[in-house]
Structures are given as structure tokens and as C-alpha cells.
Write a protein that holds these residues in place. Sequence first.
Motif, PDB file in Angstrom:
ATOM      1  N   LEU A  92       2.462   6.855   6.654  1.00 23.20           N
ATOM      2  CA  LEU A  92       1.381   7.628   6.769  1.00 23.20           C
ATOM      3  C   LEU A  92       1.420   8.795   5.888  1.00 23.20           C
ATOM      4  O   LEU A  92       2.405   9.556   5.943  1.00 23.20           O
ATOM      5  CB  LEU A  92       1.079   8.144   8.376  1.00 23.20           C
ATOM      6  CG  LEU A  92      -0.283   8.881   8.531  1.00 23.20           C
ATOM      7  CD1 LEU A  92      -1.243   7.815   8.499  1.00 23.20           C
ATOM      8  CD2 LEU A  92      -0.192   9.378  10.081  1.00 23.20           C
ATOM      9  N   LEU A  93       0.560   8.691   5.019  1.00 21.52           N
ATOM     10  CA  LEU A  93       0.388   9.908   4.012  1.00 21.52           C
ATOM     11  C   LEU A  93      -0.784  10.799   4.043  1.00 21.52           C
ATOM     12  O   LEU A  93      -1.757   9.995   4.363  1.00 21.52           O
ATOM     13  CB  LEU A  93       0.491   9.287   2.550  1.00 21.52           C
ATOM     14  CG  LEU A  93       1.668   8.224   2.437  1.00 21.52           C
ATOM     15  CD1 LEU A  93       1.500   7.577   0.750  1.00 21.52           C
ATOM     16  CD2 LEU A  93       3.040   8.834   2.546  1.00 21.52           C
ATOM     17  N   ARG A  94      -0.638  11.975   3.679  1.00 19.30           N
ATOM     18  CA  ARG A  94      -1.905  12.951   3.660  1.00 19.30           C
ATOM     19  C   ARG A  94      -1.977  13.266   2.061  1.00 19.30           C
ATOM     20  O   ARG A  94      -1.479  13.423   1.648  1.00 19.30           O
ATOM     21  CB  ARG A  94      -1.690  14.091   4.273  1.00 19.30           C
ATOM     22  CG  ARG A  94      -2.818  15.215   4.128  1.00 19.30           C
ATOM     23  CD  ARG A  94      -2.374  16.434   5.073  1.00 19.30           C
ATOM     24  NE  ARG A  94      -2.199  16.204   6.491  1.00 19.30           N
ATOM     25  CZ  ARG A  94      -3.347  15.911   7.308  1.00 19.30           C
ATOM     26  NH1 ARG A  94      -4.505  15.963   6.902  1.00 19.30           N
ATOM     27  NH2 ARG A  94      -2.891  15.743   8.599  1.00 19.30           N
ATOM     28  N   ILE A  95      -3.430  12.909   1.821  1.00 15.56           N
ATOM     29  CA  ILE A  95      -3.715  13.059   0.499  1.00 15.56           C
ATOM     30  C   ILE A  95      -4.656  14.228   0.387  1.00 15.56           C
ATOM     31  O   ILE A  95      -5.742  14.189   1.059  1.00 15.56           O
ATOM     32  CB  ILE A  95      -4.412  11.896  -0.287  1.00 15.56           C
ATOM     33  CG1 ILE A  95      -3.590  10.556  -0.106  1.00 15.56           C
ATOM     34  CG2 ILE A  95      -4.812  12.224  -1.707  1.00 15.56           C
ATOM     35  CD1 ILE A  95      -2.292  10.650  -0.692  1.00 15.56           C
ATOM     36  N   LYS A  96      -4.544  15.038  -0.315  1.00 12.28           N
ATOM     37  CA  LYS A  96      -5.177  16.495  -0.438  1.00 12.28           C
ATOM     38  C   LYS A  96      -6.002  16.384  -1.482  1.00 12.28           C
ATOM     39  O   LYS A  96      -5.855  15.564  -2.405  1.00 12.28           O
ATOM     40  CB  LYS A  96      -4.168  17.683  -0.444  1.00 12.28           C
ATOM     41  CG  LYS A  96      -3.382  17.977   0.810  1.00 12.28           C
ATOM     42  CD  LYS A  96      -2.504  19.258   0.749  1.00 12.28           C
ATOM     43  CE  LYS A  96      -1.802  19.598   2.040  1.00 12.28           C
ATOM     44  NZ  LYS A  96      -0.801  20.605   1.871  1.00 12.28           N
ATOM     45  N   PRO A  97      -6.923  17.434  -1.631  1.00 15.28           N
ATOM     46  CA  PRO A  97      -8.195  17.526  -2.694  1.00 15.28           C
ATOM     47  C   PRO A  97      -7.512  17.547  -3.979  1.00 15.28           C
ATOM     48  O   PRO A  97      -6.423  18.507  -4.218  1.00 15.28           O
ATOM     49  CB  PRO A  97      -9.112  18.667  -2.304  1.00 15.28           C
ATOM     50  CG  PRO A  97      -9.006  18.762  -1.037  1.00 15.28           C
ATOM     51  CD  PRO A  97      -7.367  18.347  -0.378  1.00 15.28           C
TER      52      PRO A  97
END
Length: 579
Positions: A92-97
Motif C-alpha cells: 500500500l503506497l501513499r502518493i502526495k501532490p
Amino acid sequence: MSLLKDSNSTLLFPNLFPDQFKTHHGTVYVYFEAATVILTLVLLGQLLEAKAHGKTNSAIKELLKLSPSNAIRIRDGKESTVNIDEIIKGDLLRIKPGEKIPVDGSIIEGEAVIDESMITGEPVPVEKTKGDQVRSGTINGNRTFLMLAEKVGSETLLAQIIEMVNNASRSKAPIQKLADRISGYFVPIVVLISVLTFVLWAIYGPDPALVYALVNAIAVLIIACPCALGLATPMSVMVGVGKGAQLGILFKNAEALEKMNAIDTLVIDKTGTLTEGKPSVEKVVSTTGELNEAEILQRIVSLNKNSEHPLAEATIRYGIVQKVSASPVTDFESVTGKGVTARMAGEQLSLGNKKLMEKIGAAISPEVENSVNLEQKKGKTVSYLAIGKQVAGFIVISDQIKPSSSSAIKSLQKEGLEVIMFTGDNEYTAKAVSESLKLNGFKAQMLPEDKFSEIRKLQEAGRKVAMAGDGINDAPALSQADIGIAMGTGTDVAIQSSALTLINGDLGGIWKAKALSRKVMSNIRGNLFFALGYNILGIPIAAGALYPVFGILLSPMLAALAMSLSSVSVILNSLRLKK
């Protein structure tokens, strides 16, 4: 280098040389400064060539820069920054602006606006929601979202693009064989001309004849450069393949890049190629009083649970909306180009087109056939459901034509291409789509083997055929065509069977590929003309052809400069393709 050796010889063994090589003081002429200038000019030419050569593979360098080095991974509710090499499937990956997406996967929480221009060549950002696919190397907009890693390392689209561009850049175009044949004759001819130059000047030249003979023979050897001839094709191919990648067009090899220029007939599939490939169910109809629409839909959903076809996915999505769940089936079989069959709770179910109904012996009543024909004339796809040998109902599915299809087909037809549609769909639906897009022709109810044989017939008639498709059933036809064109949104089998892949699945990419191929081939011919023309003009001048009329001789130093600049000019001409 030969001048340098001659200079050393004259310095150490002056008595070995004839009197013509000696000054009035009895010393022999030396050429240290000429040898130094020649070597300097050659090295300068190689430096300029290396710098220009470095720009030809800039597309690959830019692709390599797209992949980020780190990503934010979530495990056990905790976030940590890890190297992308540590990411595995299911993470699970979080992609920021503003961040680059590290691997291929799908959004599981949140929404995003993704800039995919570096991969598809399309400048307009794409809106993505939960369940949509995102690709490595693309850039997130101003929102944060969570994604599930599904393809990592060499499996990502970006990695495959880089590999395909590298392989295509190193491959040889068929026209390279011409350059290779010319080069094979070039060296012995130049050596022969150099020897003849020496002999003719030694016999007919003014005093000191031997000096003139030696200097002019060396000038011929220096100015005659096969390097420019050898660079003519690969430089154009390298730049052209890189430019294609920037436009979202992936050529598998240089042969495909060259062949695309000769294509005069384009065969296209319908679903996923001309249409969005995102069909939606409009309605389900029961043709007997024994089952209602919900029961018909439940059987259709159960059958399609095991199918990979886009139409099957549409029915499953519709079933979820209608809160219809699938039941387990056995003996599932996919009948290519016709439909699917299976057993469920003791019933033999068949779902597909009219050909499948004919195969299983299920009769279609005139009333049902008329109702289906009305839907098909509107460009919609209809699948029959049979229980045993009785048609129990049908499902109506629509698939919107891509907004870009019409303009792309017009552009291709203006290029002189004949555009024909081959589809497994029925005659009415195919006719409606063909008339809407003003195609040159169509063939309906085509099985994979039918598409294959029809393409072969076109080739036997002298046509150069490109085939565009996106499904497993298109793979045989894609392989048979002179150029197989796969939609990047399609299956891996179709992509592997093709010589050309359009990453964003837009038919407009075919027009771009055709234009790029034309420009690359024109550029290669220009390079060959420069290389051959340079030698055709340079060698006679170096041999002294201008001396009897104008009294002009070419210094070996100028010959070295001209030789170096010839290769640089070929590379600079190839770089024009980047614009």
C-alpha cells in the motif's frame, strides 16, 4: 598517421628518399605540423560526433529520469519512506501532490488528476478515481491518494517502454542493408583510387611529381570516410524511436519503423479500438415467461465471472449495481469469437452471439430476432442466453465510439490509407459503426481465423496491411499483418504479437506513427545522400581533379577537417527529427 611515420623516416633515414623529396639544401621535407593538425582535427571531429551522438538517445535518458527513487509505503498503519526496489506486489503506497508514481497499480482510496504526458504524449491531465489504473513515472496533481502496487520492477509499463526503446534503437532497418552493401565496396574502391592517384601523379604530375603523388594519395585516404555512411541509418532510427516514445508510440524494432511508411491499408477491430472498450449494459430482456429479468441477469453474471472479455466485465459491473450475485459454475468454456458455455445448478448455459446459438442448436424465434435486430441497427451489441437449447433471453450492451476515432480515421484516409473494420460483432452493429465513422468497408461476425485469412488475402492482392486491435482474439491477425498495432489499453498477448504499440490506445497515434515513419525514412535518405554525395565530390577533389583547370590541390589537413565534419553533419541532420 602515415604522415607522422613519413616524417620520422625522413628525419632518421633521409638518404632513403628520392631527390624529389629533398630541398635545395639536401634535407627531406618533414610533415610534423601537418600530422599534428590532422590528428587534432580528427580528434575534434570525434569529440563533436560524440557530443551530437549523446543527444540522439536523450529520449531514453529522459525516460530513465521519470522513475522516482523513493516512495511512501504503509504497513501495519505506519508510513515509511523506502527505495522503490523494496516495493513488492500488494504494498500500500501513499502518493502526495506533485510526486511521481513509483510503480503500476490502482487507486484504492481518494481521487487524483494525473499528468501522463511523459508516457502517452497527451498533454491533458487525466482524472482518476477509486479502481482506476495509475502508471509508474506519471505525476500526481494536487491531491493525495492511496494506491495498491500491482506491477513492480521490470513489469511496470515504464520499464517495458525503456526496454522496447533500447531494443528498437539497437535494431537494424532493412534499408541498413543497402548502406552495408555500399560500405562493403567502398573501402577497396577508395584504396584503388588512392593507388591510381599516386600512379597518375607520379607519371603525369609536375615536378616534384612523387611528392604530389604521395600527398594527394594520402588526402584521398583521409577524406574518404565510411563513418558517415555507417551512421546514416542508425542515427535516424535512434532519434525516431525516441521521438515515438515521447509521443506514446512504441516501435518494437527498426523494421517496423521503416515498414510503417509503406502501409496502404489499415484493418481495425471495433471493441476497444474504435470504441472506448468500456461497454455498459442498457437492459436485460427475458424471452420466456418462466424467468424474469433478474433471473436472466443472475445466470449471465455467473457465466461471465470467468471471462476476460470487456463485455463480460460490463455485465458483472451491472450485476453489482442490480445487487445480483454470481453462482458457481462448472465446465466453463470460452468459445473464441462466439461466447461462453458452462453448467450451473444442473443447467447447461450458453451466452453469446447468433453463431454460438447455431452451434448448440438453439432456435431463435422470429420475434426475438426482430427485437435483437432493432437494437443492433442502433450500433449496440446483443448476447443471447440459452438454457439447454432454448433461448431464454438476451442482454443489450452499448460501447461508445471514442471521440478521437472519427478525426483519426479522416486523417488516415487523407494520408491515402484505406480503413477497414473487422469485427466479431453482428452485421447490423458493424454497419452502424462503419457508417458513423465513414469507413472504407467492414466485415462482421469475424472469427480470429477469419481475420487472419482476410488479411492474408489483402496481402496476396499486393496490399501493405497494418492491423490494429487490443484483444486476445486479435493476436493471430496482428502477427500476420505487415505491421501489427496494439492498443496499450489492451491485453499483453496483443501487445506481444504487435510491432507497434499505442500506449494510450488512441487511433490518432497511428497517424502520428505513419507521419513519423515517413519523416524518418526521408531523413535516412537525406543522410545517405549527404554521405555518398560528400565522398563523390570529396574524393576527386582530394585526388587533384581541380588542379589542371584551377591549379587547386586539397591539403591533407583540410581533408581531415572535411572527413570529421561529414559524420557530424549526418548526426545533426538526424537530430532534426526531434523537432
